[in-house]
Write an enzyme that holds these catalytic residues in place. Structure first.
Site, mmCIF file in Angstrom:
data_model
loop_
_atom_site.group_PDB
_atom_site.id
_atom_site.type_symbol
_atom_site.label_atom_id
_atom_site.label_comp_id
_atom_site.label_asym_id
_atom_site.label_seq_id
_atom_site.Cartn_x
_atom_site.Cartn_y
_atom_site.Cartn_z
ATOM 1 C CB THR A 168 -6.334 18.279 8.343
ATOM 2 O OG1 THR A 168 -5.989 17.840 7.037
ATOM 3 C CG2 THR A 168 -7.514 19.199 8.276
ATOM 4 C CB THR A 171 -7.357 0.434 6.303
ATOM 5 O OG1 THR A 171 -6.802 0.798 5.066
ATOM 6 C CG2 THR A 171 -8.838 0.177 6.145
ATOM 7 C CD GLN A 182 -6.384 -7.278 -5.334
ATOM 8 O OE1 GLN A 182 -7.425 -6.899 -5.861
ATOM 9 N NE2 GLN A 182 -5.348 -7.680 -6.039
ATOM 10 C CG ASP A 220 -3.827 11.784 3.488
ATOM 11 O OD1 ASP A 220 -5.041 11.684 3.753
ATOM 12 O OD2 ASP A 220 -3.351 12.696 2.780
ATOM 13 C CB SER A 274 0.461 11.991 7.266
ATOM 14 O OG SER A 274 -0.637 11.653 6.475
ATOM 15 C CB SER A 275 1.668 12.489 1.553
ATOM 16 O OG SER A 275 0.277 12.502 1.569
#
Ligand code: ASP
Length: 346
Positions: A16, A169, A282, A93, A61-62
């Protein structure tokens, strides 16, 4: 302003930040990054020699892949001696994956590699991109009194926060503060002044060692995210992925997993086939402690490695890196427990 002898290489990979609105098509298109000073005229006020290198084509970036990281590392290696610091403009991302991967690939790093990006394109009025870019350049060029870089690490600068890249993250798809470093403190507080926390920053034991780039990465890794009700078919489909060498289990709480024979047998059978199995949690904060509950102890007995407080991004890329370096999975198991680039708290 006269030029200082600070050289910064801006590497634009896509995302972006490098977009602007094309009035003809009314859509966001990447702008020509060699003209970065036209888009951000403030850059000339640094008085630095800022050069721009753009990937061609630029990518969302995906689409980041292992070959992308190898290319990025190659550009850094080729330009390493000529520049004081590197700023990598990257989509948000998967920025945490890329920063983690490079932190393992770039051994003996003595120069700042600062990743940044933005939530709004640099060509938009309310963009967060300008501030991110300008501060990232400031951090990439910062030196101490003896002339050494203050942040000779792979870091992410985003919305007034400086993070160790392999601790981050992506946290928000909406807020300007898009990243979190849930288990490690920020490396600097950024307000009117930049206060570096030098006690937290990783420095080389001795300066002047040549950069060593570890290009070999092995992507034969899978992530198994547990959930109540997961079926044996789902688990075995993952553990029987052809060529699999490394398995990351995202467990519950402090590293707990079902105690059912079915589940434990799947993991036991994978370990007997020499697959390296790593346990991460998690939970966003905290760490795996396989001694805390019987459910964790069972995994430990099978030979599952404790991933402590690693993020999924760091765990995945660390396994890529270690499996790429070593054919012997036993060495990979030993190295996984070690803190290689500040990615875990020991
Ligand atoms: N999809 C974009 C990317 O990660 C989002 C961004 O740049 O922030 O490339």
């Amino acid at each position: 302003m006269p030029k200082t002898n600070t050289n910064i290489l801006l590497i634009y990979t896509g995302g972006t930040i490098g977009m602007k609105l094309c009035p003809e098509s009314d859509s966001l298109v990447p702008f020509d990054f060699s003209q970065i000073t036209e888009e951000v005229p403030e850059l000339t006020r640094f008085g630095y020699n800022i050069e721009a290198y753009s990937f061609d084509p630029v990518i969302d970036s995906s689409d980041v892949s292992i070959s992308f990281w190898q290319e990025l590392a190659r550009i850094i290696e080729k330009n390493y001696t000529h520049y004081d610091g590197f700023v990598i403009l990257h989509g948000t991302d998967t920025m945490s994956y890329s920063a983690s991967a490079l932190s393992f690939m770039l051994e003996n790093l003595e120069k700042p590699i600062v990743f940044t990006g933005s939530q709004l394109p640099i060509g938009m009025l309310r963009t967060d991109g300008k501030e991110n870019l300008i501060s990232a350049i400031e951090i990439a060029s910062a030196k101490d009194a003896s002339g050494h870089p203050i942040v000779p690490e792979v870091v992410i600068y985003f919305e007034s926060q400086l993070y160790r890249g392999n601790r981050t993250t992506k946290f928000s798809a909406e807020n300007f503060r898009a990243f979190r470093s849930p288990n490690a403190p920020v490396l600097a507080d950024i307000g009117i002044h930049i206060h570096y926390h030098t006690a937290l920053i990783r420095y080389p034991k001795t300066w002047g060692n040549p950069l060593k780039v570890n290009y070999q990465l092995d992507p034969h890794v899978a992530v198994l995210k547990l959930f109540p009700g997961i079926t044996e078919q789902t688990i075995t489909a993952i553990t029987h992925t052809p060529g699999l060498r490394g398995l990351i289990i995202e467990t519950f709480g402090s590293g707990n997993a079902p105690t059912s024979k079915t589940f434990l047998n799947c993991i036991k059978e994978a370990i007997e086939r020499d697959i390296v199995v790593l346990n991460i949690t998690q939970c966003v904060t905290g760490k795996v402690d396989m001694d805390a509950y019987a459910t964790g102890k069972a995994l430990q007995r099978l030979g599952v490695i404790n991933g402590l407080d690693s993020t999924t991004e760091a765990a995945t890329t660390k396994l890529f890196f270690l499996l790429g370096q070593y054919n012997d999975n036993e060495i990979v198991r030993q190295m996984l427990s070690q803190n290689i680039a500040g990615e875990i708290t020991k």
